[in-house]
Design a protein around this motif. Structure first.
Motif, PDB file in Angstrom:
ATOM      1  N   VAL A  94      32.983  65.175  35.489  1.00  0.00           N
ATOM      2  CA  VAL A  94      31.639  64.781  35.065  1.00  0.00           C
ATOM      3  C   VAL A  94      31.164  63.686  36.018  1.00  0.00           C
ATOM      4  CG1 VAL A  94      30.235  63.810  33.223  1.00  0.00           C
ATOM      5  CG2 VAL A  94      32.172  65.304  32.663  1.00  0.00           C
ATOM      6  N   THR A  95      30.232  64.017  36.917  1.00  0.00           N
ATOM      7  CA  THR A  95      29.810  63.085  37.956  1.00  0.00           C
ATOM      8  C   THR A  95      28.424  62.510  37.664  1.00  0.00           C
ATOM      9  OG1 THR A  95      31.092  64.277  39.629  1.00  0.00           O
ATOM     10  CG2 THR A  95      29.389  62.769  40.428  1.00  0.00           C
ATOM     11  N   ILE A  96      28.323  61.173  37.797  1.00  0.00           N
ATOM     12  CA  ILE A  96      27.045  60.473  37.649  1.00  0.00           C
ATOM     13  C   ILE A  96      26.776  59.704  38.933  1.00  0.00           C
ATOM     14  CG2 ILE A  96      25.771  58.751  36.328  1.00  0.00           C
ATOM     15  CD1 ILE A  96      27.606  59.326  33.969  1.00  0.00           C
ATOM     16  N   ASP A  97      25.599  59.892  39.515  1.00  0.00           N
ATOM     17  CA  ASP A  97      25.248  59.217  40.761  1.00  0.00           C
ATOM     18  C   ASP A  97      24.567  57.884  40.455  1.00  0.00           C
ATOM     19  OD1 ASP A  97      24.584  58.449  43.292  1.00  0.00           O
ATOM     20  OD2 ASP A  97      23.468  60.262  43.813  1.00  0.00           O
ATOM     21  N   ALA A  98      25.211  56.784  40.866  1.00  0.00           N
ATOM     22  CA  ALA A  98      24.650  55.455  40.627  1.00  0.00           C
ATOM     23  C   ALA A  98      23.711  55.009  41.740  1.00  0.00           C
ATOM     24  CB  ALA A  98      25.775  54.429  40.473  1.00  0.00           C
ATOM     25  N   GLY A  99      23.684  55.732  42.860  1.00  0.00           N
ATOM     26  CA  GLY A  99      22.794  55.375  43.959  1.00  0.00           C
ATOM     27  C   GLY A  99      23.383  54.304  44.858  1.00  0.00           C
ATOM     28  N   THR A 141      22.912  50.406  38.165  1.00  0.00           N
ATOM     29  CA  THR A 141      23.363  50.512  36.779  1.00  0.00           C
ATOM     30  C   THR A 141      23.295  51.956  36.305  1.00  0.00           C
ATOM     31  OG1 THR A 141      22.641  48.254  36.249  1.00  0.00           O
ATOM     32  CG2 THR A 141      22.999  49.737  34.407  1.00  0.00           C
ATOM     33  N   VAL A 142      24.367  52.415  35.662  1.00  0.00           N
ATOM     34  CA  VAL A 142      24.409  53.764  35.091  1.00  0.00           C
ATOM     35  C   VAL A 142      25.034  53.675  33.705  1.00  0.00           C
ATOM     36  CG1 VAL A 142      24.516  55.004  37.280  1.00  0.00           C
ATOM     37  CG2 VAL A 142      26.631  54.193  36.208  1.00  0.00           C
ATOM     38  N   ILE A 197      31.854  58.116  38.837  1.00  0.00           N
ATOM     39  CA  ILE A 197      30.666  57.398  39.271  1.00  0.00           C
ATOM     40  C   ILE A 197      30.597  57.394  40.785  1.00  0.00           C
ATOM     41  CG2 ILE A 197      29.329  55.294  39.031  1.00  0.00           C
ATOM     42  CD1 ILE A 197      30.074  56.705  36.386  1.00  0.00           C
ATOM     43  N   ALA A 198      29.607  58.084  41.349  1.00  0.00           N
ATOM     44  CA  ALA A 198      29.394  58.101  42.802  1.00  0.00           C
ATOM     45  C   ALA A 198      28.391  57.015  43.171  1.00  0.00           C
ATOM     46  CB  ALA A 198      28.878  59.472  43.246  1.00  0.00           C
ATOM     47  N   PHE A 199      28.662  56.279  44.259  1.00  0.00           N
ATOM     48  CA  PHE A 199      27.718  55.253  44.711  1.00  0.00           C
ATOM     49  C   PHE A 199      27.916  54.997  46.193  1.00  0.00           C
ATOM     50  CE2 PHE A 199      31.578  53.093  43.548  1.00  0.00           C
ATOM     51  CZ  PHE A 199      31.696  52.011  44.402  1.00  0.00           C
TER      52      PHE A 199
END
Length: 263
Positions: A80-85, A94-95, A103-105
């Motif tokens: 489950v990937t969330i892009d934090a920028g 912030t995510v 968490i990708a950043f």
């Protein structure tokens, strides 16, 4: 304790009181973990001899198989990937999410990254780690609001990934450690924390009370010198350590602590 030969990442110069602070640091190598009662720099290493049986004159010992050491589990992506920028000086990312997540950043600059995790609605244990790591950046009993130091090596890639292992809703803020507000004098708390001390002193006195019988205390000191210091113990103590402040202290524990800068 493992050893890393890469040059440390140097943070931008930042004024702390009347002292210009330039932060440098070495990250714990993948698979490295704090040994109970350890003190010293993160370049120290130790080996333990393999025990063996010595036959006696009266009896022939029965051969026993040598146990195979069990390596700690390696952190794997959750899927489950969330892009934090982007994470930049003065521009944190912030995510938020629920449960285990990747968490990708992207790090835009030369600085250590501090991860502020709000897992006040979680249960069990909350952990921040990265793919391939055997020891996490931090792990503590939930519910919690805590900070952890993650990326600090100069040769760390801009594109990075963290893994959050948590049961419940959470939010995560990633920021430059140069954006932390400085503190001075005695500081007390419970659980993990990252503190930017402005005091110009050579030592810190630490008082620690474990939260339980299996609790432990770990301290990483990132300072104006190139020698990152690592300290830890599994029992209550009151002790003074070399620190060479100003600099950043990363505390890992579930217990209570007080840190006092001292000459």
């Amino acid at each position: 304790m493992g050893e890393h030969t890469d040059d440390p990442r140097r943070g931008r110069t930042r004024r702390a009181t009347a002292t210009a602070v330039v932060l440098t640091a070495l990250l714990l190598v993948t698979g490295c973990s704090m040994l109970p009662g350890s003190t010293g720099s993160d370049t120290a290493s130790s080996r333990r001899a393999t025990p063996h049986r010595t036959p006696t004159a009266r009896a022939t010992p029965t051969p026993t198989p040598t146990p195979t050491p069990t390596a700690p589990p390696v952190a794997e992506l959750t899927g489950v990937t969330i892009d934090a920028g982007d994470v930049a000086e003065g521009a944190p990312a912030t995510v938020s999410g629920i449960g285990p997540s990747d968490i990708a950043f992207r790090v835009r600059g030369d600085f250590g990254v501090v991860a502020d995790l709000d897992c006040s609605g979680c249960t069990g244990t909350a952990t921040i780690t990265a793919p391939g790591r055997m020891s996490p950046f931090g792990s503590a009993r939930a519910p919690l609001e805590a900070s952890f130091v993650t990326s600090v090596l100069k040769n760390d890639p801009e594109q990075q990934m963290l893994i959050i292992e948590a049961d419940g809703p959470w939010s995560l803020t990633l920021r430059s450690w140069n954006d932390l507000a400085t503190v001075s004098g005695p500081q007390s708390g419970t659980g993990p924390a990252v503190l930017f001390f402005s005091d110009d002193v050579g030592h810190v006195k630490v008082d620690y009370t474990p939260a339980s019988a299996d609790d432990r205390f770990g301290l990483r000191v990132f300072t104006t010198s190139d020698a990152t210091r690592i300290y830890g113990d599994t029992e209550a103590f009151s002790e003074t350590f070399e620190a060479d402040l100003p600099g950043i202290l990363a505390i890992a524990t579930n217990g209570k602590w007080t840190v006092t800068p001292t000459p």
